[in-house]
Design an enzyme around this catalytic site. Structure first.
Site, PDB file in Angstrom:
ATOM      1  N   LYS A  13       0.383   7.963  -0.902  1.00  0.00           N
ATOM      2  CA  LYS A  13      -0.401   9.202  -0.814  1.00  0.00           C
ATOM      3  C   LYS A  13      -1.750   9.117  -1.535  1.00  0.00           C
ATOM      4  O   LYS A  13      -2.487  10.094  -1.565  1.00  0.00           O
ATOM      5  CB  LYS A  13       0.404  10.376  -1.391  1.00  0.00           C
ATOM      6  N   GLY A  14      -2.062   7.954  -2.079  1.00  0.00           N
ATOM      7  CA  GLY A  14      -3.343   7.853  -2.793  1.00  0.00           C
ATOM      8  C   GLY A  14      -3.151   8.228  -4.247  1.00  0.00           C
ATOM      9  O   GLY A  14      -2.414   9.164  -4.574  1.00  0.00           O
TER      10      GLY A  14
ATOM     11  N   LYS B 175       1.677  -1.750 -12.158  1.00  0.00           N
ATOM     12  CA  LYS B 175       0.716  -2.221 -13.158  1.00  0.00           C
ATOM     13  C   LYS B 175      -0.699  -1.791 -12.768  1.00  0.00           C
ATOM     14  O   LYS B 175      -1.471  -1.300 -13.603  1.00  0.00           O
ATOM     15  CB  LYS B 175       0.804  -3.743 -13.267  1.00  0.00           C
TER      16      LYS B 175
ATOM     17  N   GLN C 184      -5.144   2.738 -12.951  1.00  0.00           N
ATOM     18  CA  GLN C 184      -5.745   3.937 -12.368  1.00  0.00           C
ATOM     19  C   GLN C 184      -5.470   5.163 -13.230  1.00  0.00           C
ATOM     20  O   GLN C 184      -6.369   5.926 -13.561  1.00  0.00           O
ATOM     21  CB  GLN C 184      -5.178   4.169 -10.963  1.00  0.00           C
TER      22      GLN C 184
ATOM     23  N   GLU D  34      -7.635   9.321  -7.322  1.00  0.00           N
ATOM     24  CA  GLU D  34      -8.301  10.603  -7.598  1.00  0.00           C
ATOM     25  C   GLU D  34      -7.354  11.568  -8.304  1.00  0.00           C
ATOM     26  O   GLU D  34      -7.736  12.227  -9.267  1.00  0.00           O
ATOM     27  CB  GLU D  34      -8.798  11.264  -6.318  1.00  0.00           C
TER      28      GLU D  34
ATOM     29  N   ARG E 177       4.654   6.103  -2.277  1.00  0.00           N
ATOM     30  CA  ARG E 177       5.082   4.773  -2.720  1.00  0.00           C
ATOM     31  C   ARG E 177       4.063   4.199  -3.707  1.00  0.00           C
ATOM     32  O   ARG E 177       2.855   4.328  -3.514  1.00  0.00           O
ATOM     33  CB  ARG E 177       5.185   3.840  -1.511  1.00  0.00           C
TER      34      ARG E 177
END
Ligand SMILES: Cc1cc2nc3c(=O)[nH]c(=O)nc-3n(C[C@H](O)[C@H](O)[C@H](O)COP(=O)(O)OP(=O)(O)OC[C@H]3O[C@@H](n4cnc5c(N)ncnc54)[C@H](O)[C@@H]3O)c2cc1C
Ligand code: SF4
Lengths: 726, 326
Positions: free
Chosen positions: A689-690, A621, A626, A693, A616
């Site tokens: 899920k992040g 924005k 990121q 990175e 999700r």
């Protein structure tokens, strides 16, 4: 009322930041603060033979010059959290040993910053230096980490196609704009620090151990971070120096590292040598892959990072062997830097795949599709979600991949060779136990707190979104606070786990709070909701309503006022499953187009696209900040960034922003990110899920592969500069 | 930073008097203050000259141009005369530093700026330029950005200014006012090669002030331009650069002015290249042939060997850009 989660909302703290009101570590006002300036060693290894502090002490306004000669011996009780590498941390100002160039060897404390700076330049340190060992190649290594499945050696021997390459990646520094800074204040045996940190719990625990005081006696405050990229995860020596100086001078002391000092001993992405061998059939199905890598660490700590995972799970490879060795050198300890380990592994693996594609004449995307696993080949677990195929397909379509002429050096634009490259990437979805406090007030507003950090991803905003939706409040009636160790504990603000962990705890807290309010309402005879089944009540517009009869309901304010309650409050929590049932990773497909002026040795990225399967997306924005930021970082890693060490004495030659090059706006023309719709319900309660990175993982190989496609020349060393292309 | 006094002067005479007492001039302060912060420079007295009347660009009787020492880089770059007659100057300026810096920095300060050698700027390293006799850390150290031309066993640092490369190509002169009166120095003689005295960087006597630089007229038919090659697209000093001015009439090169930056301890006038060009017809072959001479005498160091070819390619490219593709 519109849902906040999923909307491209601006940062709730944006105004504070652009108007200069957001207090960063060095900005906090503390009465009577004195200024500490650290003196850094000017040899790379050896011992201090004498420190002449006379002229420094003679300067007006100087309160103290603290060196290993006169510093109090600190307890340095053993302490580890899971971010502290094995070994023994640097004991700062405790002995005469110099372990790396730039190590703190003294601190000058003065009434003003200017006096402290000047006096620090007058401290005369004599050394008995020895030539440091700095070269990765050839130096003895620590016990390797290894992994094997199947018989990689045997499978390579019988493979129809075999390739063997070694890639090298330079040391990189995080180079956040905000410098590391600490203000330390003692009140008896209680210590308060305003510190730039991504892990309040870690800083608190470490300071308690160093000074041997109870953890509860340490308070760490960090409401804002001006970028960190990982190097705020540990509590570094300067934080101890600030606390030590405050104790010695009995004054609050502020220590701000200079830009130069930010290259000394506050972590970096280590240098790697990464050898890959791969074997497969003529159709490009991989049968074997071996990974042998070395990377630097200090002599006092053994740094480790996520270098293994990609080699084990990115492709369905029956036979894999891995040997990773860290090499102790006369350097400071590296630390995690955005996409730690994964970014470097992806550079090697995804370059190697590109080399294989070229060797076989198979389209690079097709090659990856032919090696997609059904289950995680390392753990055997099913993937919770793995939508890399979709990322690749959408990326190919949106980037115009099919227009690419496969032959290298086949597209020319004036003096420039044009190339297009791509790479896949993945990053493990980390989750950690987290708690959050939530309070709903009789004014109909909510306060939510968690001891998290916000180094830039927009934690303030995303948590406010979660809470607002869970409570049916508007963004402006929810206040989210973070950055204080007195708040509920959460995992480190790193490894892209904040949204999943803290977000799930906030969700849980606000869900509980909502249930409390609903239960109070449906059981209160005076409430219009009395007698309604709790599950038939929804929240919106600052109150509760019957789902099928929105006219029936009341506001939180009405409920709490009537019940004479000032507020409701709960502590929510989240804990990841003990035994994972799924393999959970976020995935990325990154595409790059470069223009190479081969005669002038100049590479410019023309455009980039990343397509992400990250579960999700709470706020597109913020997600763009990121993703585009990582592309910028990746452009730096691939084409510019290189911490240069003088091999004679370990001096960091380019310890400044004029010589350590990071991309400027002109280097990052056209960047775009796409996020797959949907979520991952098995990842965590909020389905994320992040992102921070994974967006970095694959940028370097995408660009490097584009350079190969443009020029026909394979550069196996980062950064790719003129030397390699002329 | 070491303690210092600060005075602002309003006349050249005051400035010279203060200079003679050992005062150090400060104009835009964009590089001097940096160096003071790093304690590389430790002036005891700063003399702020920014209010002196040296901020005009004027056309000279001979058709050249005088650029006052206090003209801001940004202003010089947009000046109509400069843009029309000497695009190479405007381009060199616009490719320098950043917009913010160019708004503060002056022409005099630009010429006087000191090397970007990282060891020079790190007071803990040996450096003959900063501390004569202490040794040169760059020679056996990391020297990717250092000079391949004009170095000595004492120093191999490049002069970093882009403007100075254009002024060298154009054979400008530097005008000085000093306690003993005014004098003028050819640009090529003003900046000094390190030799045995790398700490002496300019032909400037104690207390002397740059008042303006004068650029001689170019034939009306001249074309000129500046090419700067660097790792990143903007905001970086040159790895290599080329300032080229060509006057081509009747299909023949009448005059050629060529200099290179990023490669020499001073901006490097490429006389051998110029000689190859004059009297010949522009062609891709000629550009390549002439550029072949650009690195004559180069002595690369351990990490800057690539500059030899890069310099040739840079010059060749810029000859073509200015002189045409035929
Ligand atoms: C980050 C950065 C990037 C840069 N990039 C570039 C680049 O790409 N290309 C480039 O060419 N330059 C570059 N520069 C250098 C910049 O152009 C110089 O800093 C600027 O031109 C200096 O001018 P100033 O007026 O600020 O000089 P100041 O800092 O005031 O003075 C510099 C020196 O000149 C002396 N001085 C000044 N005026 C006179 C005078 N009239 N007579 C005698 N002495 C005088 C001063 O005493 C001092 O020693 C860069 C600088 C920085 C900080
Ligand atoms: S090259 Fe020159 S400036 Fe650089 S260290 Fe050597 S002497 Fe100093």
């Amino acid at each position: 009322m519109n849902q906040a989660v999923g909307a491209p909302l601006s940062r709730v703290d944006g105004k504070l930041k652009v108007t200069g009101q957001a207090p960063y570590a060095a900005d906090h006002h503390v009465d009577g603060v004195a200024h500490g300036v650290i003196v850094s060693s000017t040899v790379g290894a050896g011992r201090i033979t004498g420190v002449d502090t006379g002229s420094a002490l003679a300067q007006p306004g100087v309160l103290s010059v603290i060196t290993h000669d006169n510093a109090p011996r600190l307890p340095y009780r053993p302490y580890r959290n899971f971010l502290v590498p094995p070994g023994e941390r640097l004991h700062v100002l405790q002995d005469d040993q110099v372990h790396f160039f730039g190590q703190p060897v003294a601190v000058v404390v003065a009434e003003t910053l200017e006096a402290a700076q000047h006096a620090a330049s007058l401290v005369d340190v004599a050394y008995d230096g020895r030539p440091p060992t700095l070269d990765l190649t050839g130096a003895p290594t620590n016990e390797p980490f290894s992994y094997a499945r199947g018989d990689a050696g045997g499978a390579l021997g019988s493979a129809a196609v075999r390739l063997e390459m070694t890639y090298r990646a330079a040391r990189n520094h995080h180079n956040a704009l905000e410098p590391h800074a600490t203000i330390a204040l003692w009140d008896g045996d209680r210590l308060t620090v305003w510190d730039k940190t991504q892990y309040l719990v870690g800083a608190q625990g470490e300071l308690a151990a160093v000074f041997d005081i109870p953890v509860e006696a340490v308070r760490v405050i960090c409401p804002f971070i001006g970028g960190a990229f990982g190097n705020g995860l540990r509590c570094w020596p300067h934080t101890v120096v600030a606390a030590l100086a405050a104790r010695v001078t009995k004054r609050p002391v502020k220590v701000v590292l200079t830009r130069r000092q930010l290259y000394f001993g506050v972590g970096y992405r280590p240098t790697y040598e990464y050898s890959v061998r791969l074997g497969g059939d003529r159709q490009g199905r991989l049968s074997a892959m071996t990974h042998d890598a070395r990377f630097e660490t200090s002599r006092y700590e053994r740094h480790g990072e996520g270098i293994q995972a990609l080699g084990q799970m990115l492709y369905e490879t029956p036979n894999v062997s891995q040997t990773f060795r860290n090499v102790p050198l006369d350097v400071s300890t590296p630390t995690w830097m955005r996409g730690p380990g994964y970014s470097t592994a992806a550079y090697a693996i995804e370059s190697a795949l590109d080399e294989l594609a070229h060797e076989l004449g198979v389209d690079p995307i097709e090659l990856r599709l032919r090696n997609e696993p059904d289950d995680d080949p390392a753990s055997g677990l099913p993937f919770s979600t793995r939508r890399l195929r979709e990322c690749l397909a959408i990326g190919a379509r949106e980037f115009g991949w099919h227009k690419r002429k496969p032959e290298p050096r086949s597209t020319v634009d004036g003096d420039r060779l044009i190339g297009i490259g791509m790479a896949a990437g993945a990053y493990h979805t980390l989750r950690g136990a987290a708690r959050a406090y939530a309070r709903l007030t009789a004014e109909g507003a909510a306060l939510v707190q968690a001891g998290a950090s916000d180094m830039g991803p927009g934690t303030y905003t995303s948590m406010t979104q979660i809470a607002a939706d869970a409570l049916g409040l508007t963004m402006s009636t929810v206040r989210f606070e973070l950055g204080d160790s007195t708040m509920p504990q959460v995992p480190p603000h790193g490894g892209s786990q904040t949204m999943a962990s803290v977000g799930s705890a906030v969700q849980n807290a606000c869900d509980q709070l909502r249930q409390q309010a609903i239960t109070l309402a449906v059981t209160d005879e005076r409430s219009p909701l009395h007698g309604v089944k709790a599950e038939d009540v929804i929240v919106r517009d600052g109150g509760m309503r019957v789902k099928n009869d929105p006219t029936r309901g009341e506001t939180y304010r009405q409920l709490l006022t009537r019940l004479n309650r000032t507020h409701l409050e709960v502590i929510g929590s989240y804990a990841p499953p003990q035994q994972p049932r799924f393999s959970t990773y976020a995935y990325a497909a990154t595409f790059a187009e470069v223009a190479v002026d081969a005669r002038l040795g100049v590479v410019r990225v023309r455009r980039m696209l990343g397509v992400y399967d990250a579960g999700r997306i709470v706020n597109p924005k913020l997600a763009d900040s990121q993703a585009l930021g990582a592309m910028v970082g990746g452009i730096g890693m691939t084409l510019l960034e290189h911490t240069v060490t003088d091999r004679r004495d370990g001096r960091i030659v380019n310890a400044n922003f004029a010589d350590y090059l990071v991309p400027v706006n002109a280097d990052v023309p056209d960047l775009r990110a796409i996020y797959l719709e949907g979520n991952d319900p098995d990842a965590d309660p909020i389905g994320v899920k992040g992102l921070g990175e994974v967006v970095m993982v694959g940028v370097a190989p995408a660009i490097a592969n584009a350079v190969f496609h443009a020029t026909g020349r394979r550069v196996r060393e980062l950064p790719i500069t003129a030397e390699a292309l002329l | 930073m070491f303690p210092f006094s600060y005075t602002k002067v309003s006349t050249v005479r005051e400035a010279l008097a203060a200079g003679q007492r050992g005062g150090r001039f400060i104009a835009g302060g964009t590089t001097l203050v940096d160096l003071m912060r790093e304690t590389v420079e430790r002036p005891g007295a700063l003399v702020d000259i920014s209010a002196l009347p040296m901020r005009h660009v004027r056309v000279t009787a001979g058709g050249g141009v005088r650029i006052g020492a206090l003209v801001r880089m940004a202003d010089a770059a947009v000046n109509r005369t400069v843009r029309a007659a000497y695009p190479v100057i405007a381009e060199a300026l616009e490719l320098s530093a950043s917009a913010q810096l160019r708004n503060m920095a002056t022409i005099g300060g630009n010429i006087m700026q000191r090397t970007r050698c990282a060891y020079f700027r790190d007071v803990s390293a040996p450096c003959n330029k900063r501390r004569p006799g202490s040794g040169c850390a760059a020679l056996g150290g990391y020297n990717r950005t250092h000079a391949i031309l004009g170095g000595s066993e004492h120093c191999v640092a490049t002069h970093p200014s882009d403007l100075a490369v254009a002024l060298t190509a154009l054979e400008a002169t530097v005008h000085l006012a000093g306690p003993a009166g005014e004098r003028r120095v050819a640009f090529a003689d003003f900046l000094l090669r390190p030799g045995n005295t790398p700490d002496r960087e300019q032909d400037l006597r104690p207390g002397e002030l740059i008042t303006f630089v004068e650029v001689p007229a170019l034939p009306r038919t001249s074309r000129s331009g500046y090419l700067k090659v660097r790792d990143r697209q903007s905001y970086e000093f040159a790895l290599t650069s080329a300032a080229v001015a060509l006057d081509i009439r009747g299909g023949v090169i009448r005059t050629a002015r060529v200099a290179a930056g990023g490669v020499g301890t001073v901006p490097w006038k490429l006389s051998a290249v110029e000689q190859q060009l004059v009297g010949r017809r522009p062609s891709a072959k000629l550009w390549a042939e002439a550029a072949e001479r650009a690195a004559d005498g180069a002595q690369p160091l351990e990490h800057n060997g690539f500059k030899v070819d890069l310099l040739k390619h840079t010059v060749e490219r810029q000859l073509r850009v200015v002189g045409g593709n035929k």
